[in-house]
Design a protein around this motif. Structure first.
Motif, PDB file in Angstrom:
ATOM      1  N   ALA A 154      48.714  29.125  49.886  1.00 12.36           N
ATOM      2  CA  ALA A 154      48.287  30.234  49.027  1.00 12.36           C
ATOM      3  C   ALA A 154      47.599  29.697  47.771  1.00 12.36           C
ATOM      4  O   ALA A 154      46.607  30.271  47.295  1.00 12.36           O
ATOM      5  CB  ALA A 154      49.486  31.099  48.664  1.00 12.36           C
ATOM      6  N   MET A 158      43.785  30.515  46.328  1.00  4.63           N
ATOM      7  CA  MET A 158      43.524  31.090  45.009  1.00  4.63           C
ATOM      8  C   MET A 158      42.686  30.172  44.125  1.00  4.63           C
ATOM      9  O   MET A 158      41.817  30.633  43.383  1.00  4.63           O
ATOM     10  CB  MET A 158      44.851  31.402  44.307  1.00  4.63           C
ATOM     11  CG  MET A 158      45.637  32.536  44.942  1.00  4.63           C
ATOM     12  SD  MET A 158      47.115  32.971  44.005  1.00  4.63           S
ATOM     13  CE  MET A 158      48.101  31.487  44.231  1.00  4.63           C
ATOM     14  N   PRO A 319      44.895  40.314  56.975  1.00  5.65           N
ATOM     15  CA  PRO A 319      43.781  40.840  56.168  1.00  5.65           C
ATOM     16  C   PRO A 319      42.842  41.741  56.969  1.00  5.65           C
ATOM     17  O   PRO A 319      42.472  42.823  56.499  1.00  5.65           O
ATOM     18  CB  PRO A 319      43.065  39.559  55.698  1.00  5.65           C
ATOM     19  CG  PRO A 319      44.128  38.524  55.703  1.00  5.65           C
ATOM     20  CD  PRO A 319      44.989  38.847  56.898  1.00  5.65           C
ATOM     21  N   VAL A 331      37.947  41.670  50.166  1.00  7.19           N
ATOM     22  CA  VAL A 331      38.672  41.102  49.024  1.00  7.19           C
ATOM     23  C   VAL A 331      39.990  41.839  48.798  1.00  7.19           C
ATOM     24  O   VAL A 331      41.051  41.224  48.627  1.00  7.19           O
ATOM     25  CB  VAL A 331      37.799  41.151  47.754  1.00  7.19           C
ATOM     26  CG1 VAL A 331      38.619  40.716  46.532  1.00  7.19           C
ATOM     27  CG2 VAL A 331      36.572  40.272  47.907  1.00  7.19           C
ATOM     28  N   THR A 332      39.930  43.173  48.805  1.00  2.50           N
ATOM     29  CA  THR A 332      41.142  43.973  48.580  1.00  2.50           C
ATOM     30  C   THR A 332      42.158  43.751  49.691  1.00  2.50           C
ATOM     31  O   THR A 332      43.359  43.573  49.433  1.00  2.50           O
ATOM     32  CB  THR A 332      40.794  45.469  48.491  1.00  2.50           C
ATOM     33  OG1 THR A 332      39.852  45.663  47.435  1.00  2.50           O
ATOM     34  CG2 THR A 332      42.041  46.308  48.221  1.00  2.50           C
ATOM     35  N   GLY A 334      42.471  41.164  51.596  1.00  6.25           N
ATOM     36  CA  GLY A 334      43.023  39.818  51.478  1.00  6.25           C
ATOM     37  C   GLY A 334      44.088  39.722  50.404  1.00  6.25           C
ATOM     38  O   GLY A 334      45.126  39.079  50.591  1.00  6.25           O
ATOM     39  N   MET A 335      43.854  40.393  49.280  1.00  7.79           N
ATOM     40  CA  MET A 335      44.835  40.376  48.191  1.00  7.79           C
ATOM     41  C   MET A 335      46.129  41.059  48.602  1.00  7.79           C
ATOM     42  O   MET A 335      47.230  40.574  48.332  1.00  7.79           O
ATOM     43  CB  MET A 335      44.250  41.037  46.949  1.00  7.79           C
ATOM     44  CG  MET A 335      43.145  40.250  46.275  1.00  7.79           C
ATOM     45  SD  MET A 335      42.483  41.095  44.824  1.00  7.79           S
ATOM     46  CE  MET A 335      43.940  41.198  43.787  1.00  7.79           C
ATOM     47  N   LEU A 336      46.017  42.205  49.279  1.00  6.85           N
ATOM     48  CA  LEU A 336      47.208  42.929  49.706  1.00  6.85           C
ATOM     49  C   LEU A 336      47.972  42.150  50.782  1.00  6.85           C
ATOM     50  O   LEU A 336      49.205  42.111  50.775  1.00  6.85           O
ATOM     51  CB  LEU A 336      46.822  44.310  50.239  1.00  6.85           C
ATOM     52  CG  LEU A 336      46.248  45.291  49.203  1.00  6.85           C
ATOM     53  CD1 LEU A 336      45.795  46.581  49.879  1.00  6.85           C
ATOM     54  CD2 LEU A 336      47.282  45.602  48.120  1.00  6.85           C
ATOM     55  N   SER A 338      48.104  39.001  51.089  1.00  6.75           N
ATOM     56  CA  SER A 338      48.673  37.756  50.559  1.00  6.75           C
ATOM     57  C   SER A 338      50.136  37.910  50.179  1.00  6.75           C
ATOM     58  O   SER A 338      50.850  36.918  50.028  1.00  6.75           O
ATOM     59  CB  SER A 338      47.875  37.284  49.343  1.00  6.75           C
ATOM     60  OG  SER A 338      48.037  38.180  48.246  1.00  6.75           O
ATOM     61  N   GLY A 339      50.599  39.153  50.014  1.00  5.31           N
ATOM     62  CA  GLY A 339      52.007  39.387  49.701  1.00  5.31           C
ATOM     63  C   GLY A 339      52.929  38.809  50.759  1.00  5.31           C
ATOM     64  O   GLY A 339      54.067  38.413  50.447  1.00  5.31           O
TER      65      GLY A 339
END
Length: 490
Positions: A154, A158, A319, A331-332, A334-336, A338-339
């Protein structure tokens, strides 16, 4: 009896300093192993790659890790964690730098394949941490090692895009990737300088024979050989994915040659297993105090198959699943997604702590049961769900998955101390086997059915875990002078 509490901030204790040295070595190995994923778009543009070629790189990145974990497990038992971890970080860092400045697709494909070897670094620390922490703390310590170290993937995702922008220009991605290799190599030297295999006054027990696990009887020998088969089936599956029947990155001749190599490697491994177990084959009894039950190893293998195997598979597809289900940007989504990986920071140590505190079999049983329920819940996610509820469900499922991983490796160091590296290597390899199998299933079914398949596997493995025996009392190892050392496991 040792306390189950552990203060990771108490740097006055040598074992705590060793724990931090170890998890950071694992962290760097994962940064190097997964440093190309966030740079894929730049790599694709630089080499004008097709989507098929990109998929091939992703497969090659994990292909070597299955046999590498088995081999590294043998090396760490034979030579000790200090020198093996140092060598892995230094050589892995050098291969990483070579990858960063390669100028052809053939070169980056070969180097990415070789990079899979650094993914075996996890195995080394399992033996090392097991040497330094007593039974009632080893689960939490292994959980910290695994959870914090695993966060390296991770961290790479980032940090590296920002680092590439800092370097700037069309080659920014090269310098970003190369910098991780340089850091890993430098840390490898530092690790060799600062780490020790055991606390002062302790003996580092080595297996009397190298080349495979020494088992206790003929039944366990047959069981051991059977448990080797899925690893080669997974490698054959990866070969099939690269063959003309799938991605088409290999021609028929190359595919047949790889299948033949796998057959030869399997025969060689089985011959080595039979060699190191010659006493069992010749009906020479193994002293009772040195015996262990191979079923303990087999159950840990399949438990890691469904925990870490499903984690790798879900992290790969989540994702895109979020993006298509909820019509989100890449992008959104992928961010969600990543949790799922972020839970490693607390879930793995949590699983290890539960194992230390409430019992090995009970904790693993509860966590695998929770994992099965979690995946059944995920199988029902569709566009009618509120996005935050879907993310919450994902993170809850992730807790059970990664806590289950922590519970598995809370048990590994307690089976047979002198062969902990090999046991950890085989168990770790099964995690990669699970990922290959689950991702192959995903290529044939919907995401909903994919989650249900994992849940069904977890249900079967929950039953298998009920046959595992709780580590009790002490295990025995023999010193070089013939004296017996007792090691507490409960």
């Amino acid at each position: 009896m040792s306390s189950s509490t552990l203060n990771v901030l108490d740097l006055k204790q040598e074992k705590i300093r060793l724990l931090h040295l170890s998890w950071f070595a694992f962290f760097l190995s994962f940064v190097v192993w997964f440093n190309f994923a966030p740079m894929l778009s730049s790599i694709k543009e630089a080499f004008d790659l097709t989507n098929q070629q990109v998929k091939a790189l992703m497969i090659l990145n994990v292909a070597l890790t299955i046999p590498a974990r088995v081999v590294v497990g043998m090396l760490v038992d034979r030579f000790g964690p200090r020198i093996v971890y140092s060598a892995l970080l230094v050589t892995g860092g050098m291969v990483c730098v070579a990858f960063a400045f390669a100028n052809s697709y053939e070169a980056i494909a070969l180097l990415r394949f070789l990079m899979g070897f650094i993914g075996a670094g996890f195995v080394i620390g399992i033996r090392l941490v097991g040497e330094w922490f007593p039974a009632r703390q080893v689960g939490l310590a292994e959980g910290v090692y695994g959870g914090w170290g695993n966060f390296g993937s991770a961290a790479a995702a980032m940090a590296l895009p920002t680092l590439a922008l800092y370097f700037g220009g069309p080659d920014g991605w090269r310098y970003a990737i190369a910098s991780t290799g340089v850091v890993a190599s430098i840390y490898g030297v530092f690790f060799y300088w600062r780490a020790r295999n055991t606390p002062k006054g302790s003996t580092y027990f080595k297996p009397k024979k190298s080349g495979g696990l020494v088992v206790s009887n003929k039944r366990d020998l047959i069981f051991y050989i059977i448990m080797c088969v899925p690893m080669y089936l997974a490698l054959a599956t990866l070969t099939w994915k690269l063959s003309p029947a799938n991605l088409g990155l290999l021609n028929d001749t190359a595919s047949v040659a790889l299948y033949a190599v796998l057959v030869v490697l399997f025969v060689v491994q089985i011959s080595q297993i039979l060699r190191v177990n010659s006493d069992v084959l010749n009906n020479i009894p193994i002293p009772e105090m040195q015996q262990y039950k191979f079923k303990q190893v087999a159950i840990l293998n399949v438990a890691y198959f469904v925990t870490f195997g499903s984690e790798l598979a879900v992290v790969s597809m989540l994702p895109l699943f979020f993006m298509e289900t909820f019509e989100l940007s890449a992008v959104t989504a992928g961010m969600l997604a990543s949790g799922f990986a972020f839970m490693n920071l607390v879930a793995r140590p949590g699983g290890g702590y539960l194992s230390d505190k409430f019992g090995r079999r009970k904790s693993l049983s509860i966590l695998i049961c929770g994992l099965a329920i979690g995946y059944m819940v995920l199988s029902n996610i569709d566009s009618s769900w509120t996005i935050w509820v879907a993310v919450l469900a994902t993170m809850c499922c992730s807790f059970f998955v990664q806590a289950g991983e922590g519970a598995v490796f809370a048990i590994v160091p307690l089976v047979k101390r002198s062969m902990t590296g090999q046991i950890a290597g085989m168990t770790g390899a099964y995690g990669n086997v699970g990922a290959v199998i689950f991702l192959t299933v995903l290529s044939f079914v919907s995401a909903s059915n994919f989650f249900l398949v994992i849940a069904a596997c977890a249900g079967v493995i929950f039953i298998a875990v009920q046959f595992m025996e709780e580590p009790q009392g002490h295990t025995a190892e023999v010193n070089d002078d013939g004296s017996v050392a007792l090691i507490e496991v409960s």
